[in-house]
Design a protein around this motif. Sequence first.
Motif, PDB file in Angstrom:
ATOM      1  N   LYS A 181       0.826  -1.199   0.000  1.00 56.22           N
ATOM      2  CA  LYS A 181       0.000   0.000   0.000  1.00 56.22           C
ATOM      3  C   LYS A 181       0.866   1.257   0.000  1.00 56.22           C
ATOM      4  O   LYS A 181       1.709   1.441   0.880  1.00 56.22           O
ATOM      5  CB  LYS A 181      -0.925   0.005   1.214  1.00 56.22           C
ATOM      6  CG  LYS A 181      -1.932  -1.130   1.213  1.00 56.22           C
ATOM      7  CD  LYS A 181      -2.846  -1.068   2.436  1.00 56.22           C
ATOM      8  CE  LYS A 181      -3.865  -2.211   2.415  1.00 56.22           C
ATOM      9  NZ  LYS A 181      -4.751  -2.140   3.600  1.00 56.22           N
ATOM     10  N   GLY A 182       0.650   2.086  -0.984  1.00 56.65           N
ATOM     11  CA  GLY A 182       1.348   3.359  -1.063  1.00 56.65           C
ATOM     12  C   GLY A 182       0.406   4.503  -0.750  1.00 56.65           C
ATOM     13  O   GLY A 182      -0.767   4.291  -0.413  1.00 56.65           O
ATOM     14  N   ALA A 183       0.908   5.728  -0.863  1.00 56.05           N
ATOM     15  CA  ALA A 183       0.090   6.910  -0.558  1.00 56.05           C
ATOM     16  C   ALA A 183      -1.070   7.050  -1.548  1.00 56.05           C
ATOM     17  O   ALA A 183      -2.163   7.490  -1.175  1.00 56.05           O
ATOM     18  CB  ALA A 183       0.956   8.162  -0.584  1.00 56.05           C
ATOM     19  N   ARG A 184      -0.855   6.673  -2.785  1.00 55.86           N
ATOM     20  CA  ARG A 184      -1.879   6.860  -3.818  1.00 55.86           C
ATOM     21  C   ARG A 184      -2.416   5.564  -4.416  1.00 55.86           C
ATOM     22  O   ARG A 184      -3.456   5.567  -5.057  1.00 55.86           O
ATOM     23  CB  ARG A 184      -1.322   7.730  -4.945  1.00 55.86           C
ATOM     24  CG  ARG A 184      -0.931   9.124  -4.505  1.00 55.86           C
ATOM     25  CD  ARG A 184      -0.464   9.941  -5.708  1.00 55.86           C
ATOM     26  NE  ARG A 184      -0.097  11.302  -5.328  1.00 55.86           N
ATOM     27  CZ  ARG A 184       0.358  12.218  -6.185  1.00 55.86           C
ATOM     28  NH1 ARG A 184       0.506  11.915  -7.457  1.00 55.86           N
ATOM     29  NH2 ARG A 184       0.661  13.424  -5.752  1.00 55.86           N
ATOM     30  N   ASP A 185      -1.697   4.469  -4.239  1.00 62.00           N
ATOM     31  CA  ASP A 185      -2.100   3.245  -4.921  1.00 62.00           C
ATOM     32  C   ASP A 185      -1.586   2.033  -4.157  1.00 62.00           C
ATOM     33  O   ASP A 185      -0.738   2.154  -3.264  1.00 62.00           O
ATOM     34  CB  ASP A 185      -1.543   3.242  -6.347  1.00 62.00           C
ATOM     35  CG  ASP A 185      -2.376   2.406  -7.310  1.00 62.00           C
ATOM     36  OD1 ASP A 185      -3.278   1.690  -6.839  1.00 62.00           O
ATOM     37  OD2 ASP A 185      -2.122   2.486  -8.526  1.00 62.00           O
ATOM     38  N   THR A 186      -2.104   0.896  -4.540  1.00 57.04           N
ATOM     39  CA  THR A 186      -1.654  -0.373  -3.965  1.00 57.04           C
ATOM     40  C   THR A 186      -1.119  -1.240  -5.099  1.00 57.04           C
ATOM     41  O   THR A 186      -1.821  -1.458  -6.095  1.00 57.04           O
ATOM     42  CB  THR A 186      -2.800  -1.106  -3.256  1.00 57.04           C
ATOM     43  OG1 THR A 186      -3.274  -0.304  -2.169  1.00 57.04           O
ATOM     44  CG2 THR A 186      -2.322  -2.461  -2.718  1.00 57.04           C
ATOM     45  N   THR A 187       0.111  -1.690  -4.956  1.00 60.74           N
ATOM     46  CA  THR A 187       0.700  -2.575  -5.961  1.00 60.74           C
ATOM     47  C   THR A 187       0.733  -4.000  -5.409  1.00 60.74           C
ATOM     48  O   THR A 187       0.854  -4.211  -4.197  1.00 60.74           O
ATOM     49  CB  THR A 187       2.124  -2.148  -6.331  1.00 60.74           C
ATOM     50  OG1 THR A 187       2.931  -2.064  -5.148  1.00 60.74           O
ATOM     51  CG2 THR A 187       2.115  -0.786  -7.010  1.00 60.74           C
ATOM     52  N   GLY A 191       1.001  -5.876 -10.905  1.00 60.39           N
ATOM     53  CA  GLY A 191       0.095  -4.786 -11.263  1.00 60.39           C
ATOM     54  C   GLY A 191      -0.309  -3.950 -10.079  1.00 60.39           C
ATOM     55  O   GLY A 191       0.099  -4.210  -8.940  1.00 60.39           O
ATOM     56  N   ALA A 192      -1.124  -2.937 -10.361  1.00 67.95           N
ATOM     57  CA  ALA A 192      -1.588  -2.016  -9.325  1.00 67.95           C
ATOM     58  C   ALA A 192      -3.101  -1.990  -9.296  1.00 67.95           C
ATOM     59  O   ALA A 192      -3.776  -2.318 -10.282  1.00 67.95           O
ATOM     60  CB  ALA A 192      -1.050  -0.609  -9.589  1.00 67.95           C
ATOM     61  N   ALA A 193      -3.645  -1.588  -8.156  1.00 66.71           N
ATOM     62  CA  ALA A 193      -5.096  -1.513  -8.006  1.00 66.71           C
ATOM     63  C   ALA A 193      -5.710  -0.552  -9.013  1.00 66.71           C
ATOM     64  O   ALA A 193      -6.805  -0.793  -9.526  1.00 66.71           O
ATOM     65  CB  ALA A 193      -5.439  -1.092  -6.580  1.00 66.71           C
ATOM     66  N   SER A 194      -4.988   0.543  -9.304  1.00 66.94           N
ATOM     67  CA  SER A 194      -5.497   1.521 -10.269  1.00 66.94           C
ATOM     68  C   SER A 194      -5.598   0.933 -11.674  1.00 66.94           C
ATOM     69  O   SER A 194      -6.306   1.472 -12.535  1.00 66.94           O
ATOM     70  CB  SER A 194      -4.588   2.753 -10.293  1.00 66.94           C
ATOM     71  OG  SER A 194      -3.269   2.396 -10.689  1.00 66.94           O
TER      72      SER A 194
END
Length: 409
Positions: free
Chosen positions: A14-20, A38-41
């Motif tokens: 989990k990052g500040a803007r997205d989850t990879t 991949g990423a959640a976005s």
Amino acid sequence: MAEMKKHAGVYPAKGARDTTFWIRYRDAAGRQVNEKVGAASEGMTARKAAEARMARLVEVKQRGLKRSEPTAFDAFAAEWVATYPTRKGLKDSTAEDYESIIARHLRPEFGSTRLGVIDTQRVERYVARKQRDGFAPNTIHRHLNVLGLIFKSAVRQSLVQANPVSDAERPKVPDWQPRILTAAEIGATARAFTELAEDATGDEREWIEQARTVFVVAVGAWLRRGEVLGLRWRDVDLIDGVLHVRQTVTRGREETPKSRAGRRPFPLDPKLADELWQHRRRTRFQGDDERVFCHPQTGGVLDHKRYTKTLRLALTRARVENPESIRPFHDAGRHSGVTNAAAAGVPPMALKTLAGHADFSTTQRYIHVAGELFRDDAALAGARLWGSVTENCYGKDAEPVAAVTESRD
């Protein structure tokens, strides 16, 4: 928000803007592999990541999948440029452009850095450095296009998970603002060539007369530099009034046009047909396989640098502003010809076809510059450029086109 369901071997970061999402498994050699999937976005979920991990385990069992050794950029780029242009059937000139960009810019920047370490931020630092060094936006775009192709191949070979060039911010390309010669400037320049020829003698006069015809044909038939240099007499049908663009000269080598649309017929108005006939009568190289525009003594490829100097003398004599800033085959040729044709009312699709544009968006730039409404009469283009199409800029002693046609039968 419900807590994310855990799956064996799947690790969401989990990052500040997205989850990879990362997966972990062992390859056929027993080595542990950590792979970003991949990423959640991008639509990636824990379930999809688990499915991706299961697919990898199947590959390990059935195909003996092993973790790829880290690959350095310079080694991969060298292999890519040695094989990609051939596989894609690209022209030699395009392959040389790729080689030059890689050797002079990309390899010095990325060198032995592992492909997987080069991310979007690293690419954007490269862009910023090139901007500080004074490179034009269009040039930087070309660099990024090549870099993007390299990483596209790396993604396809599973050497990296994503192409870092895809999300990199590119410098804004300024609006296209070519220097277009007006119809009056074109006519004045043609007359200036004639005056320069009258003042010259011998070989110099022969050269200036040819240079004048180069100018008239380049602007009147909307030819690129390579198309002017590649034109041979077999490509010019003076009886039916058609000029066929079949080859181009790039870096001294003859090639086919850069796109299918570039290989095209161009209908000659009486003015252009007469200009070419008068030129063929003067030149000593009149055979079908000989060059229309060439070295006056050897028949080799036209010296375009010498032509540039002669053109600027004519532009200066014609009192055209800032002649040194005018590109000889772009501004004082093709661009001026197409734009004046658009202003004269040549329909957009006719412009696209006759100019050899592969994409209509290119044609639209000329239409925008012309800033005129269009009418259904392609013949207006010749009238706009030359006034009366029967007028002969060589003077009163030159034969009119009808008489010339009769003399050839």
